[in-house]
Scaffold this motif. Sequence first.
Motif, PDB file in Angstrom:
ATOM      1  N   ALA A 242       0.690  -1.217  -0.029  1.00  0.00           N
ATOM      2  CA  ALA A 242      -0.177  -0.041  -0.142  1.00  0.00           C
ATOM      3  C   ALA A 242       0.577   1.239   0.464  1.00  0.00           C
ATOM      4  O   ALA A 242       0.668   2.431   0.182  1.00  0.00           O
ATOM      5  N   ALA A 243       1.930   0.857   0.209  1.00  0.00           N
ATOM      6  CA  ALA A 243       2.867   2.881   0.703  1.00  0.00           C
ATOM      7  C   ALA A 243       2.807   3.138  -1.190  1.00  0.00           C
ATOM      8  O   ALA A 243       2.634   4.118  -1.048  1.00  0.00           O
ATOM      9  N   PRO A 244       2.902   2.794  -2.407  1.00  0.00           N
ATOM     10  CA  PRO A 244       2.865   4.048  -3.537  1.00  0.00           C
ATOM     11  C   PRO A 244       1.692   3.963  -3.209  1.00  0.00           C
ATOM     12  O   PRO A 244       1.289   5.755  -3.047  1.00  0.00           O
ATOM     13  N   LEU A 245       0.314   4.200  -2.573  1.00  0.00           N
ATOM     14  CA  LEU A 245      -0.781   4.580  -2.648  1.00  0.00           C
ATOM     15  C   LEU A 245      -1.184   5.427  -1.734  1.00  0.00           C
ATOM     16  O   LEU A 245      -1.207   6.620  -1.572  1.00  0.00           O
ATOM     17  N   ARG A 246      -0.321   4.759  -0.919  1.00  0.00           N
ATOM     18  CA  ARG A 246      -0.849   5.677   0.917  1.00  0.00           C
ATOM     19  C   ARG A 246       0.029   6.871   0.161  1.00  0.00           C
ATOM     20  O   ARG A 246      -0.097   8.317   0.177  1.00  0.00           O
ATOM     21  N   ALA A 247       1.570   6.669  -0.756  1.00  0.00           N
ATOM     22  CA  ALA A 247       2.518   7.987  -0.854  1.00  0.00           C
ATOM     23  C   ALA A 247       1.880   8.829  -1.595  1.00  0.00           C
ATOM     24  O   ALA A 247       1.665  10.419  -1.610  1.00  0.00           O
ATOM     25  N   GLY A 248       1.164   8.621  -2.668  1.00  0.00           N
ATOM     26  CA  GLY A 248       0.424   9.688  -3.987  1.00  0.00           C
ATOM     27  C   GLY A 248      -0.434   9.684  -3.488  1.00  0.00           C
ATOM     28  O   GLY A 248      -1.339  11.637  -3.498  1.00  0.00           O
ATOM     29  N   ASN A 249      -1.780   9.824  -2.591  1.00  0.00           N
ATOM     30  CA  ASN A 249      -2.330  10.026  -2.130  1.00  0.00           C
ATOM     31  C   ASN A 249      -1.640  11.397  -0.762  1.00  0.00           C
ATOM     32  O   ASN A 249      -2.544  12.216  -0.500  1.00  0.00           O
ATOM     33  N   LEU A 250      -0.476  11.064  -0.314  1.00  0.00           N
ATOM     34  CA  LEU A 250      -0.366  12.368   0.845  1.00  0.00           C
ATOM     35  C   LEU A 250      -0.027  13.193  -0.016  1.00  0.00           C
ATOM     36  O   LEU A 250       0.344  14.125   0.184  1.00  0.00           O
ATOM     37  N   SER A 251       1.154  13.078  -1.115  1.00  0.00           N
ATOM     38  CA  SER A 251       1.400  13.668  -1.768  1.00  0.00           C
ATOM     39  C   SER A 251       0.141  14.920  -2.729  1.00  0.00           C
ATOM     40  O   SER A 251       0.591  15.885  -2.687  1.00  0.00           O
ATOM     41  N   MET A 252      -1.112  14.061  -3.029  1.00  0.00           N
ATOM     42  CA  MET A 252      -2.058  14.602  -3.602  1.00  0.00           C
ATOM     43  C   MET A 252      -3.007  16.310  -2.385  1.00  0.00           C
ATOM     44  O   MET A 252      -2.660  16.945  -2.933  1.00  0.00           O
ATOM     45  N   LEU A 253      -2.352  15.508  -1.089  1.00  0.00           N
ATOM     46  CA  LEU A 253      -3.160  16.014   0.267  1.00  0.00           C
ATOM     47  C   LEU A 253      -1.915  17.993   0.383  1.00  0.00           C
ATOM     48  O   LEU A 253      -3.027  18.458   0.524  1.00  0.00           O
ATOM     49  N   MET A 254      -0.653  16.965  -0.456  1.00  0.00           N
ATOM     50  CA  MET A 254       0.298  18.593  -0.004  1.00  0.00           C
ATOM     51  C   MET A 254       0.355  19.745  -1.297  1.00  0.00           C
ATOM     52  O   MET A 254       1.377  20.014  -1.312  1.00  0.00           O
ATOM     53  N   ASN A 255      -0.631  19.037  -2.601  1.00  0.00           N
ATOM     54  CA  ASN A 255      -0.806  19.756  -3.842  1.00  0.00           C
ATOM     55  C   ASN A 255       0.599  19.587  -4.561  1.00  0.00           C
ATOM     56  O   ASN A 255       0.969  20.196  -5.347  1.00  0.00           O
ATOM     57  N   GLN A 256       0.819  18.519  -4.105  1.00  0.00           N
ATOM     58  CA  GLN A 256       1.960  18.002  -5.214  1.00  0.00           C
ATOM     59  C   GLN A 256       1.803  16.916  -6.358  1.00  0.00           C
ATOM     60  O   GLN A 256       2.972  17.014  -7.471  1.00  0.00           O
ATOM     61  N   ASP A 275       5.869  12.793  10.326  1.00  0.00           N
ATOM     62  CA  ASP A 275       5.064  13.799  11.437  1.00  0.00           C
ATOM     63  C   ASP A 275       4.008  14.444  10.797  1.00  0.00           C
ATOM     64  O   ASP A 275       3.783  15.711  11.611  1.00  0.00           O
ATOM     65  N   SER A 276       3.656  14.089   9.206  1.00  0.00           N
ATOM     66  CA  SER A 276       2.952  15.295   8.771  1.00  0.00           C
ATOM     67  C   SER A 276       1.156  15.121   9.152  1.00  0.00           C
ATOM     68  O   SER A 276       1.079  13.589  10.235  1.00  0.00           O
ATOM     69  N   GLY A 277       0.373  16.002   9.982  1.00  0.00           N
ATOM     70  CA  GLY A 277      -0.962  16.123  10.965  1.00  0.00           C
ATOM     71  C   GLY A 277      -1.660  15.443   9.226  1.00  0.00           C
ATOM     72  O   GLY A 277      -2.575  15.393   9.700  1.00  0.00           O
ATOM     73  N   LEU A 278      -0.960  15.469   7.878  1.00  0.00           N
ATOM     74  CA  LEU A 278      -2.235  14.729   7.497  1.00  0.00           C
ATOM     75  C   LEU A 278      -1.934  12.831   6.988  1.00  0.00           C
ATOM     76  O   LEU A 278      -2.916  12.679   6.335  1.00  0.00           O
ATOM     77  N   MET A 279      -0.740  12.611   8.127  1.00  0.00           N
ATOM     78  CA  MET A 279      -1.156  11.056   7.800  1.00  0.00           C
ATOM     79  C   MET A 279      -2.410  10.528   8.714  1.00  0.00           C
ATOM     80  O   MET A 279      -2.687   9.347   7.968  1.00  0.00           O
ATOM     81  N   PRO A 280      -2.855  11.397   9.748  1.00  0.00           N
ATOM     82  CA  PRO A 280      -4.114  10.382  10.007  1.00  0.00           C
ATOM     83  C   PRO A 280      -5.375  10.161   8.808  1.00  0.00           C
ATOM     84  O   PRO A 280      -5.872   8.797   8.578  1.00  0.00           O
ATOM     85  N   MET A 281      -4.833  11.041   8.238  1.00  0.00           N
ATOM     86  CA  MET A 281      -6.184  11.042   6.657  1.00  0.00           C
ATOM     87  C   MET A 281      -5.676   9.819   5.907  1.00  0.00           C
ATOM     88  O   MET A 281      -6.550   9.301   5.756  1.00  0.00           O
TER      89      MET A 281
END
Length: 332
Positions: A242-256, A275-281
């Motif tokens: 699941a790491a690529p999926l989660r990294a992609g989602n996190l980058s999208m939330l970071m507007n990257q 430690d990002s506040g976005l990680m729980p989401m």
Amino acid sequence: MTATLSVLDLSPVSGDGTQAQAVRDTIQVAKAAERLGYHRFWVAEHHNIGTLGSPAPEILIAALTQQTSTIRLGSGGVMLVNYSPLKVAEVFMELEALAPGRIDLGVGRALGTDGRTGAALRSAGSEAFPQYFALLNAWLLDASGVEPITDAHPAREIHANPAGPSHPDLFLLCSSPDSGAFAGQAGVGMVFAEFIAQTHGAPAVAAYRKAFQPSVFRERSWAAVATIALAAETDEEAQRLAAPLRAGNLSMLMNQRRRFRSIPEAQAFLAEHADSGLMPMVMARGIVGEAGHVRAELAAKAAREGVDELFVMAVGPDLETRIRSLELIKPS
């Protein structure tokens, strides 16, 4: 599990693959879904997104009518305001002619892209959706002989071809209680796009059921939720995959909106932003784990949100992972 299981596939680009390969991969996932007993297989429309391969679900569905024989095929969905409602009606009546009784037309009111790309598509904008939806309804029902267009209708003397004895089943993609209520009032099926909305679908499903009015499309309400699911033989392996999926989602939330070509690259990005506040989401998005856990969570979700059907989005870093996940959570 009491809810029916179906598959939604967004034609994701895997690893170092190309968007063209992603489209071909979707055909393989559809064939596997049919073999495994899933009820429907839907494909989606996205524009100007490098990590997804298909902007034209109608073309993929046409190809899939020739590669499958029993599974229902549909769009999750066609972004209606990007096109002429007459053209959408004609395209899906032609698909219905190719695979009678197996075609679903799911439509959305969003653009499926950013505003600038929407302008390049000559999109009418989401405010035009109610009018477009009404015209689409009229042309589908007229073409199938259910409700001929009257002389007083704005579309009088204009007919969608090819005419035939049946029409596609019609659904609305929803992301809020308001859109759920719209689907209910229209008397069509609704699918809550949980993987986009990042919230659960229960309020939208409840609004849909409350507003539902029987129509020629369906006598009883029908609601589904589309969610992310990834199953593996062990929880540890599922979390790794699941790491690529989660990294992609996190980058999208970071507007990257970055593309992660390997699991180690994705794991490094996630560790950097642990430690990002976005990680729980990010971690709460979708159901990931050992097969038994995923099946149990899907059953609990269906009961909790009161749906008739669940669409699982086939995710993973490669085609083999996506198909294996579907094998592990296949309908019993």
